[in-house]
Design an enzyme around this catalytic site. Structure first.
Site, PDB file in Angstrom:
ATOM      1  N   GLY A   6      12.936  18.325  -4.897  1.00  9.40           N
ATOM      2  CA  GLY A   6      12.188  17.665  -3.844  1.00  9.40           C
ATOM      3  C   GLY A   6      10.745  17.364  -4.167  1.00  9.40           C
ATOM      4  O   GLY A   6      10.003  16.881  -3.305  1.00  9.40           O
TER       5      GLY A   6
ATOM      6  N   GLU B 258      14.624  22.212  -9.699  1.00  8.98           N
ATOM      7  CA  GLU B 258      15.570  21.123  -9.961  1.00  8.98           C
ATOM      8  C   GLU B 258      14.932  19.762  -9.701  1.00  8.98           C
ATOM      9  O   GLU B 258      15.313  19.039  -8.779  1.00  8.98           O
ATOM     10  CB  GLU B 258      16.804  21.303  -9.068  1.00  8.98           C
ATOM     11  CG  GLU B 258      17.557  22.582  -9.324  1.00  8.98           C
ATOM     12  CD  GLU B 258      18.560  22.922  -8.223  1.00  8.98           C
ATOM     13  OE1 GLU B 258      19.433  23.763  -8.467  1.00  8.98           O
ATOM     14  OE2 GLU B 258      18.450  22.353  -7.108  1.00  8.98           O
ATOM     15  N   PRO B 259      13.952  19.357 -10.507  1.00  4.36           N
ATOM     16  CA  PRO B 259      13.361  18.033 -10.316  1.00  4.36           C
ATOM     17  C   PRO B 259      14.301  16.928 -10.775  1.00  4.36           C
ATOM     18  O   PRO B 259      14.940  17.043 -11.823  1.00  4.36           O
ATOM     19  CB  PRO B 259      12.104  18.080 -11.194  1.00  4.36           C
ATOM     20  CG  PRO B 259      12.481  19.033 -12.291  1.00  4.36           C
ATOM     21  CD  PRO B 259      13.359  20.070 -11.641  1.00  4.36           C
TER      22      PRO B 259
ATOM     23  N   ARG C 100      13.897  13.186  -9.047  1.00  7.05           N
ATOM     24  CA  ARG C 100      12.978  12.083  -8.792  1.00  7.05           C
ATOM     25  C   ARG C 100      11.695  12.223  -9.623  1.00  7.05           C
ATOM     26  O   ARG C 100      11.174  11.247 -10.161  1.00  7.05           O
ATOM     27  CB  ARG C 100      12.624  12.076  -7.299  1.00  7.05           C
ATOM     28  CG  ARG C 100      11.706  10.955  -6.873  1.00  7.05           C
ATOM     29  CD  ARG C 100      10.964  11.290  -5.587  1.00  7.05           C
ATOM     30  NE  ARG C 100      11.788  11.891  -4.567  1.00  7.05           N
ATOM     31  CZ  ARG C 100      12.281  11.251  -3.518  1.00  7.05           C
ATOM     32  NH1 ARG C 100      12.035   9.967  -3.359  1.00  7.05           N
ATOM     33  NH2 ARG C 100      13.011  11.892  -2.609  1.00  7.05           N
TER      34      ARG C 100
ATOM     35  N   ARG D 134      17.274   2.266  -0.354  1.00  2.36           N
ATOM     36  CA  ARG D 134      16.362   3.264   0.188  1.00  2.36           C
ATOM     37  C   ARG D 134      15.420   2.718   1.258  1.00  2.36           C
ATOM     38  O   ARG D 134      15.055   3.422   2.185  1.00  2.36           O
ATOM     39  CB  ARG D 134      15.557   3.911  -0.942  1.00  2.36           C
ATOM     40  CG  ARG D 134      16.412   4.703  -1.924  1.00  2.36           C
ATOM     41  CD  ARG D 134      15.558   5.480  -2.911  1.00  2.36           C
ATOM     42  NE  ARG D 134      14.838   6.563  -2.242  1.00  2.36           N
ATOM     43  CZ  ARG D 134      13.547   6.543  -1.972  1.00  2.36           C
ATOM     44  NH1 ARG D 134      12.807   5.491  -2.305  1.00  2.36           N
ATOM     45  NH2 ARG D 134      12.973   7.555  -1.360  1.00  2.36           N
TER      46      ARG D 134
ATOM     47  N   TYR E 279      15.892   4.787   4.402  1.00  2.00           N
ATOM     48  CA  TYR E 279      14.846   5.785   4.616  1.00  2.00           C
ATOM     49  C   TYR E 279      13.502   5.193   5.031  1.00  2.00           C
ATOM     50  O   TYR E 279      12.534   5.925   5.174  1.00  2.00           O
ATOM     51  CB  TYR E 279      14.590   6.585   3.331  1.00  2.00           C
ATOM     52  CG  TYR E 279      15.766   7.311   2.763  1.00  2.00           C
ATOM     53  CD1 TYR E 279      16.578   8.113   3.562  1.00  2.00           C
ATOM     54  CD2 TYR E 279      16.073   7.222   1.415  1.00  2.00           C
ATOM     55  CE1 TYR E 279      17.652   8.787   3.025  1.00  2.00           C
ATOM     56  CE2 TYR E 279      17.141   7.904   0.862  1.00  2.00           C
ATOM     57  CZ  TYR E 279      17.930   8.686   1.679  1.00  2.00           C
ATOM     58  OH  TYR E 279      18.989   9.361   1.140  1.00  2.00           O
TER      59      TYR E 279
ATOM     60  N   CYS F  47      23.800 -10.435   3.339  1.00  2.00           N
ATOM     61  CA  CYS F  47      24.000 -10.925   4.698  1.00  2.00           C
ATOM     62  C   CYS F  47      23.707  -9.802   5.689  1.00  2.00           C
ATOM     63  O   CYS F  47      24.614  -9.261   6.343  1.00  2.00           O
ATOM     64  CB  CYS F  47      25.434 -11.440   4.855  1.00  2.00           C
ATOM     65  SG  CYS F  47      25.719 -12.306   6.404  1.00  2.00           S
ATOM     66  N   GLU F  48      22.456  -9.448   5.795  1.00  2.00           N
ATOM     67  CA  GLU F  48      22.023  -8.326   6.626  1.00  2.00           C
ATOM     68  C   GLU F  48      20.524  -8.447   6.839  1.00  2.00           C
ATOM     69  O   GLU F  48      19.747  -8.529   5.875  1.00  2.00           O
ATOM     70  CB  GLU F  48      22.348  -7.006   5.919  1.00  2.00           C
ATOM     71  CG  GLU F  48      21.711  -5.784   6.514  1.00  2.00           C
ATOM     72  CD  GLU F  48      22.215  -5.488   7.911  1.00  2.00           C
ATOM     73  OE1 GLU F  48      21.382  -5.403   8.824  1.00  2.00           O
ATOM     74  OE2 GLU F  48      23.438  -5.356   8.085  1.00  2.00           O
TER      75      GLU F  48
ATOM     76  N   TYR G 159      17.544   7.352  -7.419  1.00  2.00           N
ATOM     77  CA  TYR G 159      18.497   7.037  -6.355  1.00  2.00           C
ATOM     78  C   TYR G 159      18.849   5.557  -6.242  1.00  2.00           C
ATOM     79  O   TYR G 159      19.853   5.233  -5.604  1.00  2.00           O
ATOM     80  CB  TYR G 159      18.007   7.566  -4.990  1.00  2.00           C
ATOM     81  CG  TYR G 159      17.667   9.030  -5.036  1.00  2.00           C
ATOM     82  CD1 TYR G 159      18.674   9.970  -5.201  1.00  2.00           C
ATOM     83  CD2 TYR G 159      16.362   9.473  -4.995  1.00  2.00           C
ATOM     84  CE1 TYR G 159      18.379  11.324  -5.288  1.00  2.00           C
ATOM     85  CE2 TYR G 159      16.053  10.823  -5.078  1.00  2.00           C
ATOM     86  CZ  TYR G 159      17.064  11.739  -5.228  1.00  2.00           C
ATOM     87  OH  TYR G 159      16.780  13.071  -5.326  1.00  2.00           O
TER      88      TYR G 159
END
Length: 467
Positions: free
Chosen positions: A275, A317-318, A320, A361, A365, A392-393, A422
């Site tokens: 994180g 646990e990196p 990103r 993302r 997010y 199409c969104e 990600y």
């Protein structure tokens, strides 16, 4: 930041957040070194990465394409590995392919996988299995069996059902599997703030509050085929400060002391999870790995001293933080459109040839990104723009608010920074768009590490397609 719930469709745009108030840049061609990969520079106005102009890379590999700065990724992995007081596991969910697995192995990191697919890639890359940890809240019997058969180093257990499954599988294999118990510590940390409350309404881990964490430890201790390696906790994502870890460490060390006092067992390992944040936009200010790890160790040392127990082996646990800043995505501009809004305000929409299929993302997010025109420099004044995809969104937004030169035009290349984590991992085939390639660039050489999908790839999965 919470988002209003809404259906897909024409009203999607109405509930997008208001434009950001990001400051108008002094140089619309600038590359902030805190955001862009280490080798990113401009030569004659053209963005270069790994010693190569991106114009040449996309001429050979097409757009959209993700470009991985190999030297930058290696340097970030090495910065974690150099701290000898921590075991460091690269979180494969951020981005994984065999080349990435070999990169982190070369730099001395372990690997954190959370599905059978990620494990398969790791083993295909000949990653040392003893340096693999397996996560996941719903590991199947097949996944656990493959992990045990491969002799992975650690399994992070997440439920009582899983403890029973893993114990039976390890027993049948004649293996004593080392495990860590994932503890829900009631702390959620995101970026600059944390909530030290009962944040336990989630699918991961065993709760401290209801006693299930201790019960899980006892279930592991009672199993002849399992060995308690330690405890694991994870408190959030994109964290810039270590304040939340203070509360989490206190609670996990208190559990470790209870285990010692009740069962006479010393907890040998404490995994603090991942994180750790990166810079996406100006103003994001993450600490260097050395400083972060020293601060985390200091927190745990204080808690262990207060509990009268030795400091266990620490791990993080990196994911990103290793690959996120090392990769960019390059798109081609297709259309530029100015839309008049209420009050006479104009919003510029710059449409590119990718979108939410290669970067979900922003829609998922409300993530923020930085982007620049990559194929040339511009003297035109900056215009607040929204970079959108081809899907199409209405919520297909890549960069919600960014400053681009007023003369941005079809055919220009746009590069979006910090897309290593990600983006390719969460990519989809929405609207049957093939997923983009990942091209590693280093010392003037471009190497495809994940090839571009083709329409033939998509059709190959459809049994209704005629010859």
């Amino acid at each position: 930041m919470s988002r209003n719930a809404h259906p897909a469709g024409p009203r999607h745009g109405d509930v997008l957040p208001a434009p950001s108030q990001s400051a108008r840049p002094d140089d619309v061609n600038g590359l902030d070194p805190a955001i862009w990969p280490a080798t990113a520079t401009r030569t004659d106005g053209v963005l270069e990465l790994g010693g190569l102009p991106v114009t040449g890379v996309v001429r050979d590999h097409g757009t959209p394409a993700l470009l991985l700065d190999d030297a930058d990724a290696r340097a970030r992995a090495r910065a974690y590995a150099e701290n000898q007081t921590f075991d460091v596991y690269y979180a494969a969910k951020a981005f994984l392919c065999t080349a990435m697995a070999r990169l982190v192995a070369d730099e001395g990191l372990g690997l954190d996988v959370c599905t059978g697919g990620e494990l398969a890639v790791a083993l295909a890359a000949d990653f040392p299995p003893e340096r693999i940890v397996l996560h996941g809240n719903n590991k199947s019997v097949d996944e656990l069996t493959r992990a045990v058969d491969a002799r992975i180093g650690r399994a992070i257990v997440d439920s009582f059902t899983e403890i029973e499954r893993l114990a039976a599988i390890a027993d049948a294999a004649g293996v004593r599997q080392r495990v860590l118990v994932r503890v829900t510590v009631g702390v959620e940390a995101h970026t600059h703030e944390f909530i030290a409350t009962a944040h336990e309404d989630q699918k991961f881990g065993f709760s401290l509050r209801d006693g299930s964490a201790l019960q899980a430890v006892e279930a592991v201790l009672d199993s002849p085929s399992l060995s308690l390696a330690g405890l694991h906790s994870h408190i959030g994502s994109q964290i810039f400060e270590t304040t939340g870890f203070e509360v989490a460490a206190h609670r996990v060390v208190t559990l470790a002391a209870t285990i010692r006092d009740k069962h006479g067992v010393t907890v040998d390992e404490l995994n603090l999870g991942g994180g750790l944040g990166i810079a996406y936009v100006p103003g994001d200010d993450p600490e260097p790995p050395k400083q972060t790890l020293e601060r985390l160790r200091g927190i745990v040392e204080l808690e262990c001293a207060a509990a009268g127990m030795p400091v266990p082996q620490l791990s993080v646990e990196p994911g990103r933080a290793v690959v996120g800043p090392s990769m960019i995505t390059v798109y081609e501009v297709g259309t530029v459109k100015d839309v008049m809004l209420d009050g006479g305000v104009t919003r510029r929409y710059v449409s590119v040839d990718g979108g939410m299929s290669d970067n979900i993302r922003t829609a998922l997010y409300d993530a923020q990104y930085t982007c620049v025109v990559a194929n040339r420099a511009s003297d035109a004044p900056p215009v607040l723009s929204r970079v959108v995809g081809k899907h199409c969104e209405s919520g297909d937004v890549v960069v919600r608010d960014t400053w681009l030169p007023a003369d941005v035009r079809p055919g220009d290349l746009l590069a979006v920074a910090a897309t290593g984590a990600y983006c390719r991992s969460m990519a989809s085939n929405y609207n049957h768009v093939p997923r983009p390639p990942v091209v590693s660039v280093a010392d003037g050489v471009a190497t495809t590490v994940v090839r571009r999908e083709t329409e033939d790839d998509l059709l190959r999965l459809d049994p209704g397609v005629t010859a």
